[in-house]
Design a protein around this motif. Structure first.
Motif, PDB file in Angstrom:
ATOM      1  N   ASP A 100       0.817  -1.212   0.000  1.00 31.73           N
ATOM      2  CA  ASP A 100       0.000   0.000   0.000  1.00 31.73           C
ATOM      3  C   ASP A 100       0.846   1.255   0.000  1.00 31.73           C
ATOM      4  OD1 ASP A 100       0.965   0.023   2.575  1.00 31.73           O
ATOM      5  OD2 ASP A 100      -0.896   0.792   3.433  1.00 31.73           O
ATOM      6  N   ASP A 101       2.173   1.163  -0.152  1.00 35.82           N
ATOM      7  CA  ASP A 101       3.019   2.338  -0.229  1.00 35.82           C
ATOM      8  C   ASP A 101       3.081   2.852  -1.661  1.00 35.82           C
ATOM      9  OD1 ASP A 101       3.521   2.463   2.388  1.00 35.82           O
ATOM     10  OD2 ASP A 101       5.711   2.256   2.244  1.00 35.82           O
ATOM     11  N   ALA A 108      -1.062   0.027   9.900  1.00 35.59           N
ATOM     12  CA  ALA A 108      -0.952   1.470   9.721  1.00 35.59           C
ATOM     13  C   ALA A 108      -0.086   2.076  10.815  1.00 35.59           C
ATOM     14  CB  ALA A 108      -2.344   2.097   9.741  1.00 35.59           C
ATOM     15  N   LYS A 109       0.622   3.131  10.461  1.00 34.05           N
ATOM     16  CA  LYS A 109       1.407   3.880  11.443  1.00 34.05           C
ATOM     17  C   LYS A 109       0.684   5.162  11.847  1.00 34.05           C
ATOM     18  CE  LYS A 109       5.895   2.087   9.928  1.00 34.05           C
ATOM     19  NZ  LYS A 109       7.236   2.433   9.374  1.00 34.05           N
ATOM     20  N   ASP A 132      -3.720   8.309   8.202  1.00 35.91           N
ATOM     21  CA  ASP A 132      -3.710   8.447   6.745  1.00 35.91           C
ATOM     22  C   ASP A 132      -3.378   7.128   6.057  1.00 35.91           C
ATOM     23  OD1 ASP A 132      -4.492  11.069   6.723  1.00 35.91           O
ATOM     24  OD2 ASP A 132      -2.475  11.899   6.463  1.00 35.91           O
ATOM     25  N   ASP A 133      -2.618   6.261   6.724  1.00 34.05           N
ATOM     26  CA  ASP A 133      -2.347   4.929   6.172  1.00 34.05           C
ATOM     27  C   ASP A 133      -3.647   4.132   6.059  1.00 34.05           C
ATOM     28  OD1 ASP A 133       0.346   5.545   6.146  1.00 34.05           O
ATOM     29  OD2 ASP A 133       0.791   4.463   8.004  1.00 34.05           O
ATOM     30  N   SER A 134      -4.511   4.282   7.039  1.00 36.61           N
ATOM     31  CA  SER A 134      -5.808   3.599   7.006  1.00 36.61           C
ATOM     32  C   SER A 134      -6.636   4.088   5.827  1.00 36.61           C
ATOM     33  CB  SER A 134      -6.582   3.845   8.308  1.00 36.61           C
ATOM     34  OG  SER A 134      -5.908   3.306   9.410  1.00 36.61           O
ATOM     35  N   ARG A 188      -5.623   5.400   3.091  1.00 30.94           N
ATOM     36  CA  ARG A 188      -5.034   4.961   1.825  1.00 30.94           C
ATOM     37  C   ARG A 188      -5.368   3.500   1.548  1.00 30.94           C
ATOM     38  NH1 ARG A 188      -0.399   6.638   2.691  1.00 30.94           N
ATOM     39  NH2 ARG A 188       0.647   4.768   3.461  1.00 30.94           N
ATOM     40  N   GLN A 189      -5.321   2.648   2.570  1.00 26.75           N
ATOM     41  CA  GLN A 189      -5.641   1.237   2.359  1.00 26.75           C
ATOM     42  C   GLN A 189      -7.102   1.052   1.962  1.00 26.75           C
ATOM     43  OE1 GLN A 189      -4.407  -1.317   5.583  1.00 26.75           O
ATOM     44  NE2 GLN A 189      -2.257  -0.723   5.402  1.00 26.75           N
TER      45      GLN A 189
END
Length: 308
Positions: free
Chosen positions: A25-26, A137-138, A141-143, A145-146
């Motif tokens: 997801d990066d 997620a860190k 925003d990672d959530s 994006r996924q």
């Protein structure tokens, strides 16, 4: 203890994939041909020529995301830890000890994992099974994006965008609704009763940071050598004297405000003395999907109850 090992593995996992058929997801967002839900769709190194109709999820968070964006009917199997939603097709498949043969036996056209244990991404890649690697997620925003990437890969771009929009709005409203206070409150977040915790550098820490809270676990892992999941000593915790205690081990380990109050030497801790101990839902607290809004609300309620 599996809960702590899982958290550490998720936090420290390297992004793998490449020619084996896996994508992470990066990197840039999803790309697609003309039209909102047209195919092929590419996420990282993973390209799907058509909409998947036999999805296998080996990650509880991914399972929640898939159902929340309307892709539930396309999911044929989820792992044994995917407890929500209740109508998800739960099986004996494991994300902790993934078995490529058992996964392949479900005839999937997309597999979603959050860990690459036993190099399962490469194993499935050799079987020509498409894999999305969506690590823990860190930050929030990672959530988001996924969710959007799963929306693109499953043909639910509109639904995923709407979900992200709702989550953003709800979280902003919750945070802004907490009364301002002169000083910062401190907190201890308990993963299990052996006093493992999560620092501000983890996803859970970033959620508490929305409220300007000070994490007493940070001092136990200043350089991140413990991947943000240190084990505190009882003496250090008592000395840190947190204003709030959050229990993420209420379901798994039977911990509660009553059991915390009964711990030897803890009576003088402010959170104990003032009855500021919050039992969280373990599942919600350990995932980074749509129900993170519920976690934010739980933290907000706890903070608001503390006199200014």
């Amino acid at each position: 203890m599996r809960r702590v090992l899982t958290a550490a593995i998720a936090a420290g996992a390297l992004l793998l994939g490449g020619c084996g058929g896996g994508g992470s997801d990066d990197g840039p967002g999803p790309s697609a041909g003309p039209g909102g839900d047209s195919f092929p769709v590419t996420v990282g190194s993973l390209t799907l020529a058509e909409r998947p109709e036999r999805i296998v999820s080996l990650a509880p968070t991914a399972t929640e995301m898939l159902f929340a964006i309307g892709a539930g009917p396309q999911v044929v199997a989820v792992d044994d830890q995917s407890t929500y939603p209740v109508d998800a097709p739960r099986t004996d498949l494991s994300g902790f000890k993934p078995n490529a043969e058992a996964i392949a036996g479900r005839n999937p056209d997309l597999v979603v994992v959050s860990d690459d244990l036993d190099k399962i991404v490469d194993q499935l890649g050799r079987l020509k099974i498409p894999v999305l690697f969506a690590p823990a997620a860190k930050v929030i925003d990672d959530s988001y994006r996924q969710i959007e990437q799963l929306g693109a890969l499953t043909g639910h771009r509109g639904e995923s965008a709407a979900l992200v929009g709702r989550m953003r709005a709800q979280i902003d409203k919750i945070v802004q609704g907490v009364p301002a206070r002169a000083g910062s409150l401190s907190y201890y977040y308990e993963i299990d009763q052996t006093l493992y915790s999560a620092t501000s550098k983890t996803f859970i820490g970033s959620i508490f940071a929305l409220f300007g809270l000070t994490n007493v676990a940070d001092a136990a892992d200043p350089d991140g050598a413990k991947d943000g999941y240190p084990q505190l000593s009882p003496e250090a915790l008592v000395a840190a004297n947190p204003d709030l205690i959050f229990l993420a081990d209420s379901k798994c380990c039977g911990q509660s405000p009553a059991t915390v109050k009964a711990r030897k030497g803890w009576a003088a801790i402010t959170a104990v003395e003032k009855d500021q101990i919050v039992a969280l839902d373990d599942d919600i607290a350990s995932r980074w999907g749509p129900r993170v809004v519920d976690l934010v609300q739980s933290v907000a309620d706890a903070v608001a109850r503390v006199p200014a």
